[in-house]
Scaffold this motif. Structure first.
Motif, PDB file in Angstrom:
ATOM      1  N   GLY A  89      33.432 -30.075  -3.971  1.00 57.73           N
ATOM      2  CA  GLY A  89      32.802 -30.095  -2.649  1.00 57.73           C
ATOM      3  C   GLY A  89      32.025 -28.838  -2.316  1.00 57.73           C
ATOM      4  N   LYS A  90      31.898 -27.908  -3.269  1.00 59.52           N
ATOM      5  CA  LYS A  90      31.178 -26.671  -3.007  1.00 59.52           C
ATOM      6  C   LYS A  90      29.674 -26.889  -3.149  1.00 59.52           C
ATOM      7  N   SER A  91      28.897 -26.290  -2.241  1.00 59.53           N
ATOM      8  CA  SER A  91      27.435 -26.416  -2.277  1.00 59.53           C
ATOM      9  C   SER A  91      26.799 -25.125  -2.787  1.00 59.53           C
ATOM     10  N   ILE A  92      25.786 -25.277  -3.626  1.00 59.53           N
ATOM     11  CA  ILE A  92      24.991 -24.147  -4.112  1.00 59.53           C
ATOM     12  C   ILE A  92      23.540 -24.461  -3.765  1.00 59.53           C
ATOM     13  N   CYS A  93      22.912 -23.589  -2.979  1.00 60.23           N
ATOM     14  CA  CYS A  93      21.560 -23.856  -2.481  1.00 60.23           C
ATOM     15  C   CYS A  93      20.583 -22.799  -2.991  1.00 60.23           C
ATOM     16  N   ARG A  94      19.402 -23.240  -3.372  1.00 54.38           N
ATOM     17  CA  ARG A  94      18.362 -22.318  -3.843  1.00 54.38           C
ATOM     18  C   ARG A  94      17.007 -22.729  -3.275  1.00 54.38           C
ATOM     19  N   ILE A  95      16.179 -21.713  -3.015  1.00 53.45           N
ATOM     20  CA  ILE A  95      14.784 -21.940  -2.641  1.00 53.45           C
ATOM     21  C   ILE A  95      13.928 -21.089  -3.567  1.00 53.45           C
ATOM     22  N   SER A 116       9.344 -15.992   3.350  1.00 50.47           N
ATOM     23  CA  SER A 116       8.815 -14.652   3.092  1.00 50.47           C
ATOM     24  C   SER A 116       9.691 -13.577   3.724  1.00 50.47           C
ATOM     25  N   GLU A 117      10.225 -13.863   4.924  1.00 46.49           N
ATOM     26  CA  GLU A 117      11.135 -12.915   5.584  1.00 46.49           C
ATOM     27  C   GLU A 117      12.367 -12.654   4.724  1.00 46.49           C
ATOM     28  N   LEU A 118      12.777 -13.654   3.954  1.00 37.13           N
ATOM     29  CA  LEU A 118      13.979 -13.539   3.118  1.00 37.13           C
ATOM     30  C   LEU A 118      13.666 -12.969   1.738  1.00 37.13           C
ATOM     31  N   GLY A 119      12.399 -12.573   1.515  1.00 39.32           N
ATOM     32  CA  GLY A 119      12.026 -12.010   0.222  1.00 39.32           C
ATOM     33  C   GLY A 119      11.796 -13.044  -0.857  1.00 39.32           C
ATOM     34  N   ILE A 120      11.575 -14.309  -0.454  1.00 39.71           N
ATOM     35  CA  ILE A 120      11.325 -15.379  -1.429  1.00 39.71           C
ATOM     36  C   ILE A 120       9.820 -15.468  -1.675  1.00 39.71           C
ATOM     37  N   VAL A 134      20.388 -19.128  -1.422  1.00 37.81           N
ATOM     38  CA  VAL A 134      20.342 -19.006   0.035  1.00 37.81           C
ATOM     39  C   VAL A 134      21.558 -19.715   0.624  1.00 37.81           C
ATOM     40  N   THR A 135      21.814 -19.451   1.885  1.00 38.89           N
ATOM     41  CA  THR A 135      22.915 -20.137   2.571  1.00 38.89           C
ATOM     42  C   THR A 135      22.488 -21.561   2.934  1.00 38.89           C
ATOM     43  N   LEU A 136      23.476 -22.388   3.224  1.00 40.88           N
ATOM     44  CA  LEU A 136      23.184 -23.759   3.641  1.00 40.88           C
ATOM     45  C   LEU A 136      22.396 -23.761   4.946  1.00 40.88           C
ATOM     46  N   GLY A 137      22.688 -22.803   5.819  1.00 41.93           N
ATOM     47  CA  GLY A 137      21.964 -22.711   7.095  1.00 41.93           C
ATOM     48  C   GLY A 137      20.482 -22.439   6.897  1.00 41.93           C
TER      49      GLY A 137
END
Length: 567
Positions: free
Chosen positions: A101-107, A81-85, A112-115
């Protein structure tokens, strides 16, 4: 809990969608079928380290997606929620790894970042394997476990302590700044004096540059402005000019309105327009008379603006920022010129805060010590149920350095306590750090004992055990099976196992196998029902050939498991 996992083009998995239920889910199958690969996929989904090697040969990318049901008060929801998701009662985590080897992350569809993916993912699922001890095997994380166990009792005291600690850090930073090298201090004072003197001599006023810009614009264009106003005035005022024509039109409409009453309002409109335009003409004439032709004044303005621009390049993009900068350096200069007095005041403040900090730290230690005693009793109780009744578990509070000697350095953001878990598994043996316990079977049982207690305190929605039951058999295997089932009553548990005792306790049994088609190997998952479950348990018991005797034994295991669940 993890509701569904979808995996595409990951290692030997071509395409796989696995639904998961509440309670205990076990994954079994032949060695090399892909059981651990599924857990690896979940690990990557939670932010684990990825590489191009995970992408199935011949494909451009691997895709992993997990659907989680989640409580709205969970840390993951608050962070999202803090991230506007947008989050309702579900979270969808998705990760793609390209062949480069590139990562693509989603929530929930948002990049979003991998972190961030790792922070949220690891608060949802705790993965534990025999050789991957994670936080439980990291001594620096043991204090966090203890604090999690005593969270209710610690909350207010820890909050007060951390507020004091932040205050002490700020004061300490100010002291270090004032205590810097004498030569650097003298150089800094000279620089601050020069800058402050330069700004003060300029005698700046707020918004002065904006006002000067307007004045410059008027003076620079005064001749053109005068010409335009004069021509406008002459077209309105004078014999035969605009106003005369409007006046004549109004007179004609007045005569016409006497013949046709409907024209009266039109006459009034034109007549009013005449007076309005006449007033405008007089205003234009006044503006003409006010225009300045003053080259000397224009030059003064240009010089003043150049001076202000020079200051902007050094101290701020606006006059307001320059004045704010002057205020800051004036305060810093005063602080440095009165360094000794300032240091004395700050040291007195720090000393007072450290005394309060020590009081709160002692309160934290007391709460933790009491919690450690309760936790130790609970772990001993769990170990007895796992046939480790002679094992001694201890939470060690390491000696801390003298606060008087170390000052603020004696404290950390969590207090002054350094905690580590110690254990002795056999009578007469000394206590050793938990992280150094060597036996695989002992590690499995110790880990399960601690996980039984901590799973509820960690707030994770799912716990994954990857072959943590290696090295045990017989009655210990049955005890581990029952303990894993107990953990599953409070958290969803996914378990890769080779023990039929554990598999028999499953609420959901998934069989992992691999097939070869067109010279390619792929993994599949099959949910087992009663008959097929008996066959799989019999295979796990016999290891080679399934016989009627092993089927009977498998049936007995299921009956025993059912009785335990109903007890």
């Amino acid at each position: 809990m993890l509701i569904e996992l979808s995996v595409r083009h990951f290692a030997i998995i071509e395409e796989l969608t696995v639904p998961f239920d509440k309670g205990l889910t076990v994954l079994t199958g032949e060695t090399g079928a892909g059981k651990s690969i599924i857990i690896d996929a979940i690990g990557l989904l939670l932010g684990g380290r990825g590489s191009a090697e995970f992408v199935r040969h011949g494909e451009s990318r691997a895709e992993i997606e997990g659907l989680f049901a989640i409580n709205k008060t969970h840390h993951a929801v608050l962070k999202a929620s803090e991230l506007g998701i947008q989050v309702e009662d579900e979270l969808i985590l998705r990760r793609e790894i390209t062949s480069q080897g590139k990562s693509i992350c989603r929530i929930n569809g948002k990049l979003v970042t991998l972190g961030i993916l790792r922070e949220i993912g690891q608060s949802l699922v705790d993965i534990h394997g025999q050789h991957e001890h994670q936080s439980l095997m990291q001594p620096d994380k043991h204090l966090g476990f203890l604090d999690s166990y005593a969270s209710k009792e610690l909350k207010s005291t820890l909050h007060e302590y951390q507020h004091l600690y932040e205050t002490a850090q700020k004061i300490s930073t100010q002291i270090r700044s004032l205590s810097e090298n004498e030569q650097e201090t003298a150089q800094r004072i000279d620089l601050l004096r020069y800058q402050l003197d330069e700004i003060e001599k300029a005698e700046l006023k707020p918004n002065e540059d904006d006002e000067l810009d307007l004045d410059r614009n008027r003076l620079a264009n005064s001749e053109k402005l005068y010409t335009l106003l004069r021509e406008s005035y002459e077209r309105l005022y004078g014999d035969g000019r605009g106003l005369d024509i409007i006046n004549e039109s109004a007179a004609n409409l007045e005569t016409a309105s006497e013949l046709d009453q409907d024209l009266k309002s039109l006459h009034e409109t034109v007549n009013s327009s005449y007076f309005i335009m006449e007033e405008a003409a007089f205003s234009i004439r006044e503006k003409m008379e006010q225009i300045e032709f003053d080259p000397d004044k224009l030059e003064l303005i240009e010089n003043r603006l150049a001076e202000i621009q020079q200051l902007k390049r050094k101290y701020g993009s606006t006059v307001e920022e320059i004045l704010e900068y002057a205020s800051r350096i004036e305060e810093e200069l005063d602080s440095k010129l009165n360094k000794d007095d300032r240091l004395q005041v700050l040291n007195q403040k720090l000393e007072a805060v450290l005394l309060d900090l020590e009081v709160e730290a002692e309160a934290l230690t007391k709460i933790r010590t009491q919690a450690a005693e309760k936790l130790t009793e609970s772990i001993h109780e769990q170990l007895r149920a796992l046939y480790m009744e002679k094992t001694i578990f201890q939470i060690d509070f390491k000696n801390r350095s003298s606060i008087e000697k170390k000052g603020l350095a004696a404290f950390s953001s969590k207090g002054v306590d350094h905690v580590e878990f110690f254990i002795s598994t056999n009578p007469g043996e000394p206590l050793k750090p938990l992280a150094k316990v060597a036996s695989g079977g002992e590690i499995s049982r110790i880990m399960l004992a601690i996980k039984s207690i901590f799973s509820a305190h960690q707030g994770v929605t799912s716990v994954i055990f990857d072959e943590v039951d290696t090295g045990v058999s017989g009655r210990v295997a049955q005890a581990i099976a029952e303990k894993i089932y107990t953990i599953a009553s409070g958290s969803q548990v996914l378990c890769i196992t080779h023990l039929p005792q554990v598999a028999a306790m499953a609420d959901q049994h998934l069989y992992i196998s691999k097939q070869e088609s067109k010279e390619r190997v792929s993994t599949s998952v099959t949910g087992l029902v009663e008959k097929s479950k008996i066959e799989e348990l019999a295979r796990m018991i016999s290891g080679v050939e399934v016989t009627e005797l092993t089927r009977k034994h498998a049936h007995e295991l299921l009956d025993l498991a059912s009785q335990h669940k109903q007890a």
